[in-house]
Scaffold this motif. Structure first.
Motif, PDB file in Angstrom:
ATOM      1  N   VAL A 379       1.606   3.732  -2.661  1.00 30.60           N
ATOM      2  CA  VAL A 379       0.311   3.368  -2.064  1.00 30.60           C
ATOM      3  C   VAL A 379       0.255   3.794  -0.594  1.00 30.60           C
ATOM      4  O   VAL A 379      -0.759   4.328  -0.133  1.00 30.60           O
ATOM      5  CB  VAL A 379       0.023   1.855  -2.247  1.00 30.60           C
ATOM      6  CG1 VAL A 379      -1.247   1.450  -1.504  1.00 30.60           C
ATOM      7  CG2 VAL A 379      -0.107   1.519  -3.727  1.00 30.60           C
ATOM      8  N   ARG A 380       1.362   3.596   0.140  1.00 29.06           N
ATOM      9  CA  ARG A 380       1.373   4.016   1.556  1.00 29.06           C
ATOM     10  C   ARG A 380       1.177   5.528   1.680  1.00 29.06           C
ATOM     11  O   ARG A 380       0.422   6.003   2.509  1.00 29.06           O
ATOM     12  CB  ARG A 380       2.712   3.654   2.210  1.00 29.06           C
ATOM     13  CG  ARG A 380       2.766   2.240   2.693  1.00 29.06           C
ATOM     14  CD  ARG A 380       3.962   2.041   3.642  1.00 29.06           C
ATOM     15  NE  ARG A 380       4.389   0.668   3.661  1.00 29.06           N
ATOM     16  CZ  ARG A 380       3.702  -0.323   4.208  1.00 29.06           C
ATOM     17  NH1 ARG A 380       2.553  -0.080   4.790  1.00 29.06           N
ATOM     18  NH2 ARG A 380       4.150  -1.557   4.176  1.00 29.06           N
ATOM     19  N   THR A 381       1.883   6.271   0.832  1.00 27.96           N
ATOM     20  CA  THR A 381       1.764   7.735   0.880  1.00 27.96           C
ATOM     21  C   THR A 381       0.323   8.159   0.595  1.00 27.96           C
ATOM     22  O   THR A 381      -0.226   9.049   1.257  1.00 27.96           O
ATOM     23  CB  THR A 381       2.712   8.373  -0.173  1.00 27.96           C
ATOM     24  OG1 THR A 381       4.016   7.845   0.030  1.00 27.96           O
ATOM     25  CG2 THR A 381       2.738   9.874  -0.086  1.00 27.96           C
ATOM     26  N   SER A 382      -0.307   7.494  -0.369  1.00 29.46           N
ATOM     27  CA  SER A 382      -1.687   7.852  -0.723  1.00 29.46           C
ATOM     28  C   SER A 382      -2.642   7.483   0.400  1.00 29.46           C
ATOM     29  O   SER A 382      -3.578   8.229   0.703  1.00 29.46           O
ATOM     30  CB  SER A 382      -2.127   7.120  -1.991  1.00 29.46           C
ATOM     31  OG  SER A 382      -1.135   7.237  -2.965  1.00 29.46           O
ATOM     32  N   PHE A 383      -2.404   6.323   1.005  1.00 30.94           N
ATOM     33  CA  PHE A 383      -3.259   5.906   2.119  1.00 30.94           C
ATOM     34  C   PHE A 383      -3.205   6.961   3.226  1.00 30.94           C
ATOM     35  O   PHE A 383      -4.231   7.424   3.714  1.00 30.94           O
ATOM     36  CB  PHE A 383      -2.799   4.537   2.646  1.00 30.94           C
ATOM     37  CG  PHE A 383      -3.699   3.968   3.715  1.00 30.94           C
ATOM     38  CD1 PHE A 383      -4.712   3.085   3.383  1.00 30.94           C
ATOM     39  CD2 PHE A 383      -3.533   4.320   5.047  1.00 30.94           C
ATOM     40  CE1 PHE A 383      -5.553   2.562   4.362  1.00 30.94           C
ATOM     41  CE2 PHE A 383      -4.368   3.809   6.032  1.00 30.94           C
ATOM     42  CZ  PHE A 383      -5.375   2.923   5.689  1.00 30.94           C
ATOM     43  N   ASP A 384      -1.985   7.371   3.593  1.00 26.35           N
ATOM     44  CA  ASP A 384      -1.836   8.371   4.656  1.00 26.35           C
ATOM     45  C   ASP A 384      -2.500   9.685   4.257  1.00 26.35           C
ATOM     46  O   ASP A 384      -3.150  10.334   5.083  1.00 26.35           O
ATOM     47  CB  ASP A 384      -0.345   8.629   4.942  1.00 26.35           C
ATOM     48  CG  ASP A 384       0.277   7.459   5.688  1.00 26.35           C
ATOM     49  OD1 ASP A 384      -0.482   6.619   6.214  1.00 26.35           O
ATOM     50  OD2 ASP A 384       1.527   7.375   5.721  1.00 26.35           O
ATOM     51  N   ALA A 385      -2.347  10.060   2.984  1.00 29.79           N
ATOM     52  CA  ALA A 385      -2.934  11.337   2.544  1.00 29.79           C
ATOM     53  C   ALA A 385      -4.466  11.290   2.666  1.00 29.79           C
ATOM     54  O   ALA A 385      -5.087  12.260   3.106  1.00 29.79           O
ATOM     55  CB  ALA A 385      -2.522  11.622   1.095  1.00 29.79           C
ATOM     56  N   VAL A 386      -5.057  10.151   2.303  1.00 29.08           N
ATOM     57  CA  VAL A 386      -6.526  10.033   2.394  1.00 29.08           C
ATOM     58  C   VAL A 386      -6.962  10.055   3.859  1.00 29.08           C
ATOM     59  O   VAL A 386      -7.932  10.739   4.227  1.00 29.08           O
ATOM     60  CB  VAL A 386      -7.023   8.749   1.672  1.00 29.08           C
ATOM     61  CG1 VAL A 386      -8.493   8.492   1.966  1.00 29.08           C
ATOM     62  CG2 VAL A 386      -6.799   8.870   0.162  1.00 29.08           C
ATOM     63  N   MET A 387      -6.245   9.335   4.713  1.00 27.32           N
ATOM     64  CA  MET A 387      -6.620   9.297   6.137  1.00 27.32           C
ATOM     65  C   MET A 387      -6.488  10.696   6.765  1.00 27.32           C
ATOM     66  O   MET A 387      -7.338  11.124   7.540  1.00 27.32           O
ATOM     67  CB  MET A 387      -5.749   8.293   6.913  1.00 27.32           C
ATOM     68  CG  MET A 387      -5.952   6.856   6.494  1.00 27.32           C
ATOM     69  SD  MET A 387      -7.670   6.311   6.609  1.00 27.32           S
ATOM     70  CE  MET A 387      -7.866   5.499   5.042  1.00 27.32           C
ATOM     71  N   ASP A 388      -5.418  11.400   6.410  1.00 26.70           N
ATOM     72  CA  ASP A 388      -5.238  12.762   6.942  1.00 26.70           C
ATOM     73  C   ASP A 388      -6.389  13.660   6.496  1.00 26.70           C
ATOM     74  O   ASP A 388      -6.909  14.458   7.270  1.00 26.70           O
ATOM     75  CB  ASP A 388      -3.917  13.372   6.432  1.00 26.70           C
ATOM     76  CG  ASP A 388      -2.731  12.731   7.114  1.00 26.70           C
ATOM     77  OD1 ASP A 388      -2.944  11.952   8.067  1.00 26.70           O
ATOM     78  OD2 ASP A 388      -1.579  12.977   6.666  1.00 26.70           O
ATOM     79  N   TYR A 389      -6.758  13.507   5.236  1.00 24.01           N
ATOM     80  CA  TYR A 389      -7.868  14.316   4.698  1.00 24.01           C
ATOM     81  C   TYR A 389      -9.160  14.022   5.452  1.00 24.01           C
ATOM     82  O   TYR A 389      -9.913  14.912   5.815  1.00 24.01           O
ATOM     83  CB  TYR A 389      -8.059  13.983   3.205  1.00 24.01           C
ATOM     84  CG  TYR A 389      -8.214  15.200   2.340  1.00 24.01           C
ATOM     85  CD1 TYR A 389      -7.121  15.781   1.721  1.00 24.01           C
ATOM     86  CD2 TYR A 389      -9.471  15.766   2.136  1.00 24.01           C
ATOM     87  CE1 TYR A 389      -7.263  16.898   0.926  1.00 24.01           C
ATOM     88  CE2 TYR A 389      -9.628  16.886   1.346  1.00 24.01           C
ATOM     89  CZ  TYR A 389      -8.520  17.452   0.739  1.00 24.01           C
ATOM     90  OH  TYR A 389      -8.661  18.556  -0.038  1.00 24.01           O
ATOM     91  N   ALA A 390      -9.407  12.701   5.692  1.00 26.45           N
ATOM     92  CA  ALA A 390     -10.638  12.289   6.384  1.00 26.45           C
ATOM     93  C   ALA A 390     -10.674  12.899   7.785  1.00 26.45           C
ATOM     94  O   ALA A 390     -11.711  13.414   8.228  1.00 26.45           O
ATOM     95  CB  ALA A 390     -10.713  10.760   6.451  1.00 26.45           C
ATOM     96  N   GLU A 391      -9.517  12.845   8.465  1.00 33.37           N
ATOM     97  CA  GLU A 391      -9.485  13.352   9.841  1.00 33.37           C
ATOM     98  C   GLU A 391      -9.604  14.871   9.878  1.00 33.37           C
ATOM     99  O   GLU A 391     -10.388  15.427  10.629  1.00 33.37           O
ATOM    100  CB  GLU A 391      -8.201  12.897  10.542  1.00 33.37           C
ATOM    101  CG  GLU A 391      -8.365  11.492  11.120  1.00 33.37           C
ATOM    102  CD  GLU A 391      -7.051  10.744  11.278  1.00 33.37           C
ATOM    103  OE1 GLU A 391      -5.993  11.393  11.445  1.00 33.37           O
ATOM    104  OE2 GLU A 391      -7.084   9.492  11.214  1.00 33.37           O
TER     105      GLU A 391
END
Ligand code: NAD
Length: 420
Positions: A379-391
């Motif tokens: 879940v942490r890895t996915s959260f970071d991946a989504v935030m990176d994508y958003a940025e």
């Protein structure tokens, strides 16, 4: 209701509004997107059931397999008097995107039966479940399509699905369904996994927004599997749970509710009424009361163009599937609400379902700490991946999650030989 609003609250339309936008932002080939956006298979069944009074009833059920590109389809079974095919399609597609966001090798499915389990006996629910499973026998299987629990279904119902499937194929197949009891191939940690995943994404959001758990007031709508486990775990970790609700009532206490006490009271009396640790409030109003995190964990279409303006939360963490309409998204963006979208926020459930399927196929079962540590990692890895994508793409969190998911499914499709 006027047509525009009816369309807004149609979950399939709400899903498509976001997915189409994400596909456009990805610059996806039109033909490829045509393949990805529509469900691969849709099955409607009419299930005969003998009721306790010996009358015969026919129940309509669905199973929609939205995608089998990344692996067998996976998704919940919902029992509800209001279930529709469009809702089932939406749930199936959200599962496709969710499994891709957490990067597990499943496509998405969903199913259910139009029925009111509150008005049925245990025997009637068992007969309905077994016959519904029998009607789906050709499309289910550990390598094909793996059901799991959703609204109004539980581990007992999953056990009946497993048993019915196994009787048909003439050997025990635990991996055909997840969310089973521990004694029947279930996984440690599955029951609380969706709630635990919600806590993990909230922790991550706090880190980004420089907020502290003990100063964070949380309201949770829905006190079923997802909501009650999120409340229990988050309370234990120091969050201040100021409001909770179920369909029949709500509670609010700005100083925080002792969730341990509430759970004990609720298990004893089966109602919130009379609980002394908080004030009774209208559950419909609870969504708009003062808090830092709002977790809708009940149903679709709770936050719409008609009420989004009234939301006070800084963070909206979507425990339910589709609690926010596409029209509400833009209102919330104007209010700078930090959204943790459903396909990321509630992915803890399917992640541990994946672990359950893996353990069933291995025939080797993990300790609870192993399950929880792995869940946290996913879940942490996915959260970071989504935030990176958003940025990096300059889009909001929800569209980022859809873009990440769609890009992953499209990549797999190309690897499999569809070039576009
Ligand atoms: P559940 O049936 O266990 O609980 C639903 C809860 O919502 C009940 O407490 C009910 O009283 C409450 N509720 C319904 N309408 C309400 C309203 N208008 N106001 C306040 N409370 C209301 O269901 P669940 O498994 O907890 O699922 C809840 C949501 O989470 C659904 O959208 C489901 O699709 C989603 N979800 C569930 C899982 C899972 O593992 N169970 C995983 C991912 C997503």
């Amino acid at each position: 209701m006027e047509t525009a609003y009816l369309e807004e609250v149609n979950p399939w339309e709400a899903q498509l509004a976001r997915a189409d936008l994400a596909a456009k932002k990805l610059g996806l080939d039109e033909g490829l997107w045509k393949i990805l956006r529509e469900p691969a298979h849709e099955l409607i069944v009419h299930v005969p059931v003998q009721m306790d009074d010996r009358t015969l009833e026919s129940f309509t059920g669905f199973r929609v397999q939205h995608s089998i590109i990344r692996g067998p389809s996976k998704g919940g079974i919902r029992y509800s008097p209001n279930l529709t095919l469009d809702e089932t399609r939406a749930l199936a597609s959200w599962m496709t995107w969710k499994c891709a966001v957490v990067d597990i090798p499943f496509g998405g499915a969903a199913g259910g039966v139009i029925c009111d389990p509150d008005r049925m006996s245990k025997g009637e629910i068992e007969r309905l479940t077994r016959r519904y499973t029998a009607e789906l026998i050709e499309v289910l299987g550990p390598e094909k399509d793996i059901p799991g629990p959703d609204v109004n279904t539980n581990e007992q119902i999953m056990a009946w699905i497993m048993d019915t499937y196994s009787m048909h194929v003439r050997y025990t197949v635990t991996a055909v369904v997840t969310g089973k009891p521990l004694g029947l191939g279930g996984s440690q940690g599955r029951n609380e996994a969706t709630g635990r995943g919600l806590m993990i994404v909230c922790d991550e959001a706090l880190r980004r927004l420089s907020m502290k758990r003990d100063q964070t007031r949380v309201i949770i709508q829905g006190f079923g599997n997802v909501g009650s486990n999120a409340a229990r775990l988050m309370h234990r970790q120091g969050y201040r749970i100021v409001g909770v609700s179920k369909s029949t009532g709500g509670l609010y206490n700005n100083n925080g509710i002792d969730i341990g006490d509430l759970l004990e009271y609720y298990h004893r009396s089966e109602t919130f009424r009379g609980f002394s640790g908080a004030e009774e409030v209208d559950p419909a109003e609870l969504l708009f009361m003062d808090c830092d995190i709002l977790i809708p964990a009940a149903a679709e279409n709770q936050i719409t163009s008609r009420n989004a303006e009234r939301l006070k939360a800084r963070i909206l963490c979507e425990g339910a599937n589709g609690p926010t309409t596409a029209e509400a998204d833009s209102i919330l963006a104007g209010k700078r609400v930090f959204i943790i979208p459903d396909i990321l926020a509630n992915s803890g459930g399917v992640t541990v379902s994946y672990f359950e399927w893996v353990q069933d196929r291995q025939g080797y079962f993990w300790r609870e700490t192993v399950v929880n540590d792995e869940l946290e990692r996913f879940v942490r890895t996915s959260f970071d991946a989504v935030m990176d994508y958003a940025e990096s793409r300059n889009v909001d969190n929800r569209i980022a999650a859809y873009m990440l998911a769609i890009a992953r499914v499209a990549y797999t499709l190309r690897l499999r030989g569809i070039y576009a």
